[in-house]
Design a protein around this motif. Structure first.
Motif, PDB file in Angstrom:
ATOM      1  N   ASN A   1      44.106   4.200  -8.044  1.00 13.44           N
ATOM      2  CA  ASN A   1      45.308   4.938  -8.429  1.00 13.44           C
ATOM      3  C   ASN A   1      46.491   4.001  -8.628  1.00 13.44           C
ATOM      4  O   ASN A   1      46.714   3.075  -7.840  1.00 13.44           O
ATOM      5  CB  ASN A   1      45.663   5.979  -7.351  1.00 13.44           C
ATOM      6  CG  ASN A   1      44.590   7.044  -7.215  1.00 13.44           C
ATOM      7  OD1 ASN A   1      43.956   7.410  -8.204  1.00 13.44           O
ATOM      8  ND2 ASN A   1      44.388   7.533  -6.005  1.00 13.44           N
TER       9      ASN A   1
ATOM     10  N   HIS B   1      50.670   3.806 -10.866  1.00 11.76           N
ATOM     11  CA  HIS B   1      51.727   4.496 -11.602  1.00 11.76           C
ATOM     12  C   HIS B   1      52.312   3.528 -12.625  1.00 11.76           C
ATOM     13  O   HIS B   1      52.481   2.340 -12.338  1.00 11.76           O
ATOM     14  CB  HIS B   1      52.832   4.971 -10.655  1.00 11.76           C
ATOM     15  CG  HIS B   1      52.384   6.019  -9.688  1.00 11.76           C
ATOM     16  ND1 HIS B   1      52.548   7.359  -9.910  1.00 11.76           N
ATOM     17  CD2 HIS B   1      51.756   5.907  -8.486  1.00 11.76           C
ATOM     18  CE1 HIS B   1      52.052   8.035  -8.881  1.00 11.76           C
ATOM     19  NE2 HIS B   1      51.571   7.174  -8.000  1.00 11.76           N
TER      20      HIS B   1
ATOM     21  N   LEU C   1      57.624   7.708  -7.836  1.00 15.93           N
ATOM     22  CA  LEU C   1      56.180   7.881  -7.784  1.00 15.93           C
ATOM     23  C   LEU C   1      55.750   9.341  -7.852  1.00 15.93           C
ATOM     24  O   LEU C   1      54.593   9.664  -7.608  1.00 15.93           O
ATOM     25  CB  LEU C   1      55.616   7.224  -6.524  1.00 15.93           C
ATOM     26  CG  LEU C   1      55.813   5.717  -6.422  1.00 15.93           C
ATOM     27  CD1 LEU C   1      55.013   5.155  -5.248  1.00 15.93           C
ATOM     28  CD2 LEU C   1      55.419   5.015  -7.719  1.00 15.93           C
TER      29      LEU C   1
ATOM     30  N   GLN D   1      50.067  10.040 -11.909  1.00 13.37           N
ATOM     31  CA  GLN D   1      49.434   8.764 -11.623  1.00 13.37           C
ATOM     32  C   GLN D   1      48.237   8.527 -12.531  1.00 13.37           C
ATOM     33  O   GLN D   1      47.667   9.445 -13.090  1.00 13.37           O
ATOM     34  CB  GLN D   1      48.998   8.691 -10.164  1.00 13.37           C
ATOM     35  CG  GLN D   1      47.879   9.643  -9.791  1.00 13.37           C
ATOM     36  CD  GLN D   1      47.505   9.514  -8.327  1.00 13.37           C
ATOM     37  OE1 GLN D   1      48.206   8.881  -7.548  1.00 13.37           O
ATOM     38  NE2 GLN D   1      46.393  10.108  -7.942  1.00 13.37           N
TER      39      GLN D   1
END
Length: 234
Positions: free
Chosen positions: A47, A49, A60, A64
């Motif tokens: 994961n 961003h 955030l 994502q």
């Protein structure tokens, strides 16, 4: 700088200070404005961003990305300080770096590297290289030492036929010790010969875009050739 594993180490002087909960981020300009490019891989469970280039703050809460990983890893004095929920570590980064941008050629070819020039007299006692093991019984690639004899002419001085000899379990890093160390002189350069994929036991990796300038011999080159004239940059 040049790397045999497509992995580069950069020492920070002084070190960057980190605190518990800090996150790793990576930022780079457009390709046409970059002197160095970082790579990332897709189709991996990780994961991240993406935010605007040059931002000094990050939100955030934005959606994502769950299939992209940049091949950068921090080395800390306390190894327990780096936490990855996907078990990404320095060994994983090294292994994946050789797979970037289809960095292996599948056709028969002979390459010379005038930028990889020996600056003294000596001998080679070990080669380190990245390969794909084809598990066949065909020809073996050569890692070679060449000497310039004219403006575009080089003569092969020494070589090793290298095979699959995994040195780090689970990776594609291999090494070979010549039975007799290969002698070289100041000014000699590195080269290699790769048989066609269908006829070779292994396929050597060659860095693409991030590697040193190389010269490719024109046309097909027999593995027994001792002199080639090169005039094409790759």
């Amino acid at each position: 700088n040049f790397s045999t594993t497509a992995v580069y180490n950069y020492t920070l002087e002084p070190p960057l200070e980190v605190e518990p909960g800090d996150l790793l981020a990576f930022s780079q300009p457009l390709k046409e404005n970059s002197g160095v490019r970082g790579f990332y891989i897709e189709s991996v469970n990780f994961n991240s961003h993406r935010i605007g280039f040059g931002n000094t703050t990050a939100d955030l809460s934005v959606p994502q990305i769950n299939n992209s990983l940049v091949l950068v890893y921090p080395i800390l004095a306390d190894k327990q300080c780096v936490h990855s929920t996907s078990s990404v570590n320095a060994t994983f980064i090294k292994d994946q770096s050789l797979l970037i941008s289809e960095s292996r050629r599948r056709d028969q070819h002979q390459l010379l590297y005038p930028e990889l020039k020996f600056s003294c007299n000596g001998s080679v006692t070990k080669w380190i290289y990245g390969v794909v093991d084809m598990s066949g019984t065909g020809e073996l690639p050569e890692i070679q030492i060449w000497r310039q004899t004219d403006t575009h002419a080089y003569t092969k001085q020494n070589f090793s036929c290298v095979s699959a000899n995994e040195t780090e379990p689970g990776t594609n890093i291999h090494e070979y010790y010549p039975e007799i160390p290969l002698q070289f002189q100041e000014g000699d350069i590195l080269g290699y010969f790769q048989p066609d994929e269908d006829d070779s036991q292994i396929i050597l990796y060659a860095q693409r875009e991030s590697g040193p300038t190389n010269l490719r011999a024109m046309g097909l080159v027999d593995i027994a050739a001792i002199t080639v004239t090169v005039s094409e940059l790759f």
